[in-house]
Design a protein around this motif. Structure first.
Motif, PDB file in Angstrom:
ATOM      1  N   PRO A 149       0.768  -1.267  -0.027  1.00  0.00           N
ATOM      2  CA  PRO A 149       0.060  -0.242   0.011  1.00  0.00           C
ATOM      3  C   PRO A 149       0.885   1.213   0.055  1.00  0.00           C
ATOM      4  O   PRO A 149       0.309   2.368  -0.487  1.00  0.00           O
ATOM      5  N   ALA A 150       2.057   1.221   0.620  1.00  0.00           N
ATOM      6  CA  ALA A 150       2.818   2.425   0.664  1.00  0.00           C
ATOM      7  C   ALA A 150       4.054   2.381   0.709  1.00  0.00           C
ATOM      8  O   ALA A 150       5.063   1.998   1.532  1.00  0.00           O
ATOM      9  N   GLN A 151       4.710   2.262  -0.511  1.00  0.00           N
ATOM     10  CA  GLN A 151       6.173   1.790  -0.932  1.00  0.00           C
ATOM     11  C   GLN A 151       7.111   2.691  -0.147  1.00  0.00           C
ATOM     12  O   GLN A 151       8.252   2.278   0.395  1.00  0.00           O
ATOM     13  N   SER A 152       6.675   4.019   0.094  1.00  0.00           N
ATOM     14  CA  SER A 152       7.642   4.849   0.689  1.00  0.00           C
ATOM     15  C   SER A 152       7.830   4.713   2.273  1.00  0.00           C
ATOM     16  O   SER A 152       8.755   4.861   2.642  1.00  0.00           O
ATOM     17  N   THR A 180       6.826   8.893  11.259  1.00  0.00           N
ATOM     18  CA  THR A 180       5.768   9.748  11.419  1.00  0.00           C
ATOM     19  C   THR A 180       5.427  10.022  10.068  1.00  0.00           C
ATOM     20  O   THR A 180       6.338  10.304   8.955  1.00  0.00           O
ATOM     21  N   LEU A 181       4.112  10.207   9.957  1.00  0.00           N
ATOM     22  CA  LEU A 181       3.685  10.688   8.296  1.00  0.00           C
ATOM     23  C   LEU A 181       3.072  12.093   8.316  1.00  0.00           C
ATOM     24  O   LEU A 181       2.211  12.248   9.135  1.00  0.00           O
ATOM     25  N   ALA A 201       7.412  11.088   5.105  1.00  0.00           N
ATOM     26  CA  ALA A 201       7.611   9.943   5.862  1.00  0.00           C
ATOM     27  C   ALA A 201       9.016  10.007   6.531  1.00  0.00           C
ATOM     28  O   ALA A 201       9.968  10.030   5.818  1.00  0.00           O
ATOM     29  N   ARG A 202       9.243   9.789   7.741  1.00  0.00           N
ATOM     30  CA  ARG A 202      10.285   9.790   8.585  1.00  0.00           C
ATOM     31  C   ARG A 202      10.179   8.728   9.789  1.00  0.00           C
ATOM     32  O   ARG A 202       9.257   8.544  10.455  1.00  0.00           O
ATOM     33  N   LEU A 203      11.517   8.290  10.191  1.00  0.00           N
ATOM     34  CA  LEU A 203      11.557   7.822  11.490  1.00  0.00           C
ATOM     35  C   LEU A 203      11.491   8.787  12.512  1.00  0.00           C
ATOM     36  O   LEU A 203      12.241   9.716  12.383  1.00  0.00           O
TER      37      LEU A 203
END
Length: 255
Positions: free
Chosen positions: A50-53, A222-223, A241-243
């Motif tokens: 659903p969300a490759q990123s 985090t989105l 998107a990031r950790l």
């Protein structure tokens, strides 16, 4: 577990079932060494991504490498909930099998088995089992035939943070996009199930999810996203998107 026993691969989409199956495999002591990410064509009934990123970030948080298999994802607009399984989808297994053969060569001790999050699809389970039989490795589906409500509650109570990223079923509206699948959302899904027959896990393609945190992850994701709504279906478009860096800082403080 010694390397001589071989390692496991886990089919991974970033969604709730594959994430929970992976967690169950790790908790049971299986030596999972690689996340196998199948990037399906639009008409896939075998896999979803659903969300490759987000998948790359999830893999980093889990601490496992990714093996990419197949073709880039192509969105089907709108998703076809009535689409059946076609003979052409056998080609997806043709892509997966040689990839697992490579893992069998690369893993110290060979490929011991494959973990998948399939719950209700006989088509998927049968073909994955047959493939593993040909490869002389085990096939494990820890969620197979689980009660949908009980499984959803177990995943929520077990610590998965689940976000709904796409909806394409009756009764859904734009407010579902990006919503966390918690107990309140599950109650609302149960109402949609009673009225429209929506599957509580979205097994009919009514909705797709991503997991942004869980007990198997060292840092949450985090989105930031925008909603795209097309009248009868919609999805989120992830803009960032990031950790979560703060989680890493908290870990450093407690060392």
């Amino acid at each position: 577990m010694s390397a001589a026993n071989g390692g496991w691969g886990a089919l991974f989409s970033g969604g709730k079932e594959s994430s929970w199956a992976l967690y169950q495999a790790l908790e049971s002591g299986r030596d999972v060494r690689t996340l196998v990410v199948v990037q399906p064509p639009a008409t896939s009934s075998m896999y979803h991504a659903p969300a490759q990123s987000v998948i790359r970030l999830a893999a980093r948080s889990i601490g496992l490498p990714i093996l990419d298999v197949g073709l880039p994802v192509t969105d089907l607009e709108p998703p076809d909930l009535q689409a059946g399984v076609s003979e052409g989808q056998e080609g997806e297994l043709e892509e997966l099998e040689p990839a697992l053969e490579r893992l069998d060569v690369e893993f110290d001790g060979g490929l011991r088995g494959l973990v998948a999050g399939t719950v209700t699809s006989d088509y998927q389970a049968d073909r994955l089992q047959s493939m593993c039989d040909r490869l002389d490795c085990a096939f494990v589906a820890p969620l197979w035939q689980a009660d949908p409500r009980e499984l959803a509650e177990t995943m929520i109570d077990g610590g998965l943070t689940i976000r709904i990223v796409e909806v394409a079923g009756p009764g859904f509206d734009e407010s579902w996009l990006g919503r966390q699948l918690d107990h309140d959302a599950l109650t609302d899904l149960a109402a949609l199930h009673r009225e429209y027959g929506v599957h509580l896990l979205g097994e009919g393609g009514e909705f797709q999810t991503i997991v942004t945190d869980g007990p198997h992850m060292s840092r949450p994701i985090t989105l930031e996203f925008e909603r795209e709504w097309y009248g009868t279906w919609g999805r989120i478009r992830i803009t960032d998107a990031r950790l979560d860096a703060s989680a890493s800082a908290d870990e450093d403080e407690h060392r």
